[in-house]
Motif scaffolding. Sequence first.
Motif, short mmCIF file in Angstrom:
data_model
loop_
_atom_site.label_atom_id
_atom_site.label_comp_id
_atom_site.label_asym_id
_atom_site.label_seq_id
_atom_site.Cartn_x
_atom_site.Cartn_y
_atom_site.Cartn_z
N GLY A 123 6.27 13.44 -4.45
CA GLY A 123 5.75 14.62 -3.86
C GLY A 123 5.36 14.30 -2.51
O GLY A 123 5.52 15.49 -1.63
N GLY A 124 5.14 13.22 -2.05
CA GLY A 124 4.71 12.98 -0.61
C GLY A 124 6.08 12.54 0.07
O GLY A 124 5.84 12.37 1.26
N ALA A 125 7.14 12.60 -0.36
CA ALA A 125 8.51 12.20 0.26
C ALA A 125 8.68 10.82 0.67
O ALA A 125 9.71 10.56 1.42
CB ALA A 125 8.76 13.44 1.30
N CYS A 126 7.82 9.92 0.17
CA CYS A 126 7.82 8.60 0.52
C CYS A 126 8.62 7.79 -0.72
O CYS A 126 8.38 6.35 -0.81
CB CYS A 126 6.55 8.04 0.90
SG CYS A 126 5.75 8.72 2.27
N LEU A 127 9.40 8.11 -1.56
CA LEU A 127 9.88 7.52 -2.74
C LEU A 127 10.61 6.24 -2.60
O LEU A 127 10.42 5.60 -3.54
CB LEU A 127 10.38 8.62 -3.70
CG LEU A 127 11.75 9.12 -3.10
CD1 LEU A 127 12.93 8.59 -3.82
CD2 LEU A 127 11.51 10.69 -3.58
N PHE A 128 11.62 6.33 -1.34
CA PHE A 128 12.55 5.25 -1.21
C PHE A 128 11.60 4.06 -0.86
O PHE A 128 11.69 3.04 -1.47
CB PHE A 128 13.36 5.59 -0.07
CG PHE A 128 14.11 4.42 0.18
CD1 PHE A 128 15.16 4.05 -0.68
CD2 PHE A 128 14.24 4.11 1.57
CE1 PHE A 128 16.11 2.88 -0.25
CE2 PHE A 128 15.14 2.97 2.01
CZ PHE A 128 15.86 2.44 1.07
N GLN A 129 10.65 4.09 0.25
CA GLN A 129 10.01 3.02 0.53
C GLN A 129 9.02 2.65 -0.51
O GLN A 129 8.53 1.35 -0.73
CB GLN A 129 9.21 3.27 1.87
CG GLN A 129 10.32 3.59 2.92
CD GLN A 129 9.46 3.29 4.47
OE1 GLN A 129 8.74 2.61 4.49
NE2 GLN A 129 10.11 4.48 5.11
N ASP A 155 2.70 11.28 -9.29
CA ASP A 155 2.79 12.65 -9.48
C ASP A 155 2.68 12.84 -10.89
O ASP A 155 1.96 13.90 -11.35
CB ASP A 155 3.84 13.46 -8.89
CG ASP A 155 4.12 13.30 -7.34
OD1 ASP A 155 3.06 13.25 -6.61
OD2 ASP A 155 5.15 12.71 -7.08
N GLU A 156 3.11 11.91 -11.75
CA GLU A 156 2.87 12.27 -13.34
C GLU A 156 3.05 10.85 -13.78
O GLU A 156 3.89 10.12 -13.33
CB GLU A 156 3.64 13.31 -13.69
CG GLU A 156 3.32 13.75 -15.16
CD GLU A 156 3.98 15.09 -15.78
OE1 GLU A 156 3.25 16.03 -15.84
OE2 GLU A 156 5.28 15.08 -15.74
N VAL A 157 2.44 10.43 -14.94
CA VAL A 157 2.78 9.19 -15.64
C VAL A 157 2.91 9.53 -17.17
O VAL A 157 1.98 10.13 -17.88
CB VAL A 157 1.42 8.33 -15.51
CG1 VAL A 157 1.82 6.89 -16.09
CG2 VAL A 157 1.41 8.03 -13.87
N ILE A 166 0.99 -1.11 0.00
CA ILE A 166 0.01 -0.11 0.05
C ILE A 166 0.78 1.34 0.06
O ILE A 166 1.85 1.52 0.85
CB ILE A 166 -0.94 0.00 1.28
CG1 ILE A 166 -1.73 -1.17 1.18
CG2 ILE A 166 -1.66 1.50 1.01
CD1 ILE A 166 -2.91 -1.12 0.03
N GLY A 167 0.87 2.01 -0.77
CA GLY A 167 1.69 3.22 -1.06
C GLY A 167 1.00 4.34 -0.35
O GLY A 167 0.32 4.32 0.51
N SER A 168 1.63 5.52 -0.87
CA SER A 168 1.42 6.66 0.17
C SER A 168 0.51 7.74 -0.71
O SER A 168 0.41 7.56 -2.05
CB SER A 168 2.80 7.52 0.52
OG SER A 168 3.23 6.63 1.29
N GLY A 169 0.00 8.88 -0.17
CA GLY A 169 -0.76 9.77 -0.90
C GLY A 169 -2.23 9.78 -0.66
O GLY A 169 -2.72 8.99 -0.16
N THR A 209 4.17 1.96 3.07
CA THR A 209 5.41 2.80 2.22
C THR A 209 5.82 4.03 3.20
O THR A 209 6.71 4.63 2.93
CB THR A 209 5.12 3.15 0.90
OG1 THR A 209 4.20 4.01 0.86
CG2 THR A 209 4.89 1.86 0.04
N GLY A 210 5.16 4.05 4.18
CA GLY A 210 5.51 5.15 5.26
C GLY A 210 4.21 5.37 6.33
O GLY A 210 3.31 4.51 6.38
#
Length: 280
Positions: free
Chosen positions: A105-111, A93-95, A31-34, A58-59
């Motif tokens: 954009g939410g600063a969780c990119l590493f996880q 954030d964009e595809v 489950i991702g973030s945002g 992820t965070g």
Amino acid sequence: MSDAAVESAKRAAAQQAVKDHFDPTATNVGIGSGTTIVYVVEAIKQVSTNPAIRFIPTGYQSRQVIVQAGLTPVAFDSLPEDTMFDVAFDGADEVDAELNCIKGGGACLFQEKLVAERAKKFVCVADYRKKQDRLLTVWPTIPIEVAPIAVPTVLKGLRTLGSNNPKLRTTLLEKSGPLKTDQDFFIVDAPFKTLLCESDVKAGKGKGDGSDGTWEVNKLSEAVKALTGVLEVGIFSGLNGPDAEKIRSTDGVRTVTSGQKPVAVYFGMQDGTVEVRTAK
């Protein structure tokens, strides 16, 4: 479009993505973030509250969403290294047209990347504003997670690569200093010219290696990741999970261990419909 219309688009995309890709008998689900992920978890809860399913966040934010839904969160690093996730859902954030994504954009990119690469398939859920033909069309920068001590070095390296005025991201209350990730790292936001897809390079629209001022998605990600001090780059590109699983050397040995691109992207549109982009 109003905020309500955007939220409605997110919910529609989430519901369709969960309907198509969530298996109530799954064992592990990322489950991702945002903001869009709130609707993904909402849709999952409508289908199943099976306590045996382990949901890997992820965070901090996504863990709270899982807990509040009455589902079972499990830390990524508590699972054996060979554990694969049945599916991972996350936003973007964009595809672009080839399903490359900008995230962070939410600063969780590493996880988020850790979870996406551990999933058998990564499914992206977004609203119509994120749907573009090329990355950095509307979204202005590439988020990059950086060790605090290395920020000056990375900023210089990014400028060398052609980024115009990369900046350290600060908190909303600027006097509080730089925003910190869950790893206690910092985020640098680096603007570049609109990125090329692999098909653009093949069509001769640019070299894509930075030498002529153009960057192709994968090549830029590799160049930024190579800068000393960079933990991770907010570009999700290359292979998806199923394609990575197929790649083996001539003697049958796996030569690629994971993929990070989605197999499908669900866009909630302005008119209430859902548009799906899938891997070609």
